[in-house]
Design an enzyme around this catalytic site. Structure first.
Site, PDB file in Angstrom:
ATOM      1  N   PRO A 279      40.603  64.027 -11.957  1.00  0.00           N
ATOM      2  CA  PRO A 279      40.694  64.151 -13.595  1.00  0.00           C
ATOM      3  C   PRO A 279      41.614  63.033 -14.069  1.00  0.00           C
ATOM      4  O   PRO A 279      42.778  63.004 -13.575  1.00  0.00           O
ATOM      5  CB  PRO A 279      41.114  65.564 -14.026  1.00  0.00           C
ATOM      6  CG  PRO A 279      40.747  66.369 -12.605  1.00  0.00           C
ATOM      7  CD  PRO A 279      40.930  65.304 -11.574  1.00  0.00           C
ATOM      8  N   THR A 280      41.325  62.711 -15.206  1.00  0.00           N
ATOM      9  CA  THR A 280      42.020  61.480 -16.000  1.00  0.00           C
ATOM     10  C   THR A 280      43.414  62.391 -16.369  1.00  0.00           C
ATOM     11  O   THR A 280      43.264  63.306 -17.024  1.00  0.00           O
ATOM     12  CB  THR A 280      41.288  61.002 -17.197  1.00  0.00           C
ATOM     13  OG1 THR A 280      40.026  60.224 -16.842  1.00  0.00           O
ATOM     14  CG2 THR A 280      42.158  60.044 -17.957  1.00  0.00           C
ATOM     15  N   GLY A 281      44.523  61.842 -16.171  1.00  0.00           N
ATOM     16  CA  GLY A 281      45.731  62.381 -16.614  1.00  0.00           C
ATOM     17  C   GLY A 281      46.328  63.259 -15.739  1.00  0.00           C
ATOM     18  O   GLY A 281      47.482  63.874 -15.760  1.00  0.00           O
ATOM     19  N   CYS A 282      45.558  63.281 -14.564  1.00  0.00           N
ATOM     20  CA  CYS A 282      46.103  64.399 -13.364  1.00  0.00           C
ATOM     21  C   CYS A 282      46.889  63.384 -12.472  1.00  0.00           C
ATOM     22  O   CYS A 282      46.418  62.371 -12.135  1.00  0.00           O
ATOM     23  CB  CYS A 282      44.877  64.742 -12.683  1.00  0.00           C
ATOM     24  SG  CYS A 282      45.076  66.597 -12.203  1.00  0.00           S
ATOM     25  N   VAL A 283      48.288  63.750 -12.375  1.00  0.00           N
ATOM     26  CA  VAL A 283      49.089  62.991 -11.073  1.00  0.00           C
ATOM     27  C   VAL A 283      49.261  63.600  -9.704  1.00  0.00           C
ATOM     28  O   VAL A 283      48.772  64.666  -9.728  1.00  0.00           O
ATOM     29  CB  VAL A 283      50.259  62.783 -11.827  1.00  0.00           C
ATOM     30  CG1 VAL A 283      50.371  61.599 -12.854  1.00  0.00           C
ATOM     31  CG2 VAL A 283      51.154  63.733 -12.415  1.00  0.00           C
TER      32      VAL A 283
END
Lengths: 135, 101, 111
Positions: free
Chosen positions: C107-111
């Site tokens: 997911p975008t923004g998942c680190v």
């Protein structure tokens, strides 16, 4: 005073030809996770980002047009579109995608948060924003 | 014989299209690609650039137009839609290709 | 880049184990990945995996956990739209782990 800041993402580039539109969208999606009040403003060629009917199947590129429609789910409250930029490109609201918004707690709903604004209204939006990110 | 000119920048952002029309000779072929395809749209603030240009033939690359959600019926009269094979034909038919960025 | 073996096919995965090509996905992908994690997939897991695939199909992104939680609540009921339930199913994080099983990118923004 609340801790909620008003973030405005200013988009002035056409999609696909350069990476700006997609980069902006990704930053919005990441930033929206922080419970700030997020709005987007589309000016100049940026208005092309919201033109519906995009089909990138022959380009071997991701079609990120559907992703704009999820912005309401990410808590984005307004997608402002500059009227003069739209008119200069022969476009009307009918050419643009619709983005729905819903408050999941109160179930308040807005069918379409894409809103065409004139210069005066746009000035107001810029003035009341705490932070403006430009792409 | 004449040259093929490609324009890949939006006419609202850069004056490449205006320059190409100014510097291309009679009989030139001008192909809109990438963000340049917006220059082929009718009813915009810059449509007259193409509509008023005489002695030049205009083409637009279909896949780039489709990607941007611009339907064929929005093209300026006389602009011809080509696919990748048509692009290649244009390259072959002309003396050389000038890419105006 | 490594590969995972699903029903006799070698499928490419990135360094974090996400499918390199979303079109390679088949249910067996989720099963193989879950087995590697020591997890038995139940209908409840599949509800979330299928939900994620539908979401990606519609919006072309993997949703952030916060959005996933809300959207699951709306679609599958409030008792499932909370992080406790979702983390119970996917202990490595519903965003990361469930997206990986579903063949989506991280997911975008998942680190």
């Amino acid at each position: 005073m609340s801790d909620v800041k008003k973030f405005l993402y200013l988009n002035r580039r056409a999609p696909y030809g350069t990476i700006y539109a997609w980069e902006s969208l990704e930053v919005v999606l990441i930033g929206a996770a922080f419970d700030q009040e997020v709005s987007l403003m589309f000016v100049d060629d940026g208005v092309f980002q919201l033109v519906k009917g995009s089909d990138t199947s022959e380009l071997d590129m991701k079609n990120f047009m559907p992703t704009y429609r999820t912005l309401g789910d990410y808590g984005v409250r307004h997608l402002y579109v500059d009227k003069a930029s739209l008119e200069a490109r022969g476009l009307t609201q009918d050419d643009l995608i619709e983005v729905a918004w819903e408050d999941w707690e109160t179930e308040e709903e807005v069918d379409n948060i894409v809103e065409i604004v004139d210069s005066g209204q746009a000035i107001g939006v810029f003035e009341e924003s705490d932070v403006v990110f430009s792409f | 014989m004449a040259d093929l000119y490609t324009v890949n920048k939006s006419p609202f952002e850069k004056n490449s299209l205006e320059d190409v029309i100014r510097f291309s000779g009679e009989g030139a072929s001008i192909l809109f690609i990438e963000d340049g395809v917006y220059g082929a749209m009718a009813g915009t603030a810059v449509s007259d650039l193409v509509a008023n240009a005489t002695g030049r033939k205009f083409y637009v690359l279909g896949p780039d137009l489709k990607a941007r959600g611009i339907a064929e019926d929005r093209l300026i009269d006389g602009v011809e839609l080509v696919d990748y094979a048509g692009f290649v034909d244009l390259v072959v038919e002309n003396d050389k290709v000038q890419a105006w960025l | 880049m490594g590969t995972i073996n699903v029903n006799g096919k070698e499928l490419e995965v990135d360094e974090e184990g996400y499918l390199a090509n979303i079109n390679d996905w088949e249910p067996g992908v989720a099963e193989v990945m879950a087995k590697e994690d020591g997890l038995e997939l139940t209908d409840e897991h599949w509800d979330i995996i299928n939900f994620l695939r539908d979401y990606y199909e519609e919006y072309q992104i993997a949703p952030a956990v916060r959005v996933l939680t809300k959207a699951v609540g709306k679609k599958l009921g409030k008792d499932k739209g909370n992080s406790k339930y979702l983390y119970g199913l996917f202990p490595y994080g519903p965003g990361k782990q469930a997206c990986r099983y579903a063949g989506l990118p991280k997911p975008t923004g998942c680190v």
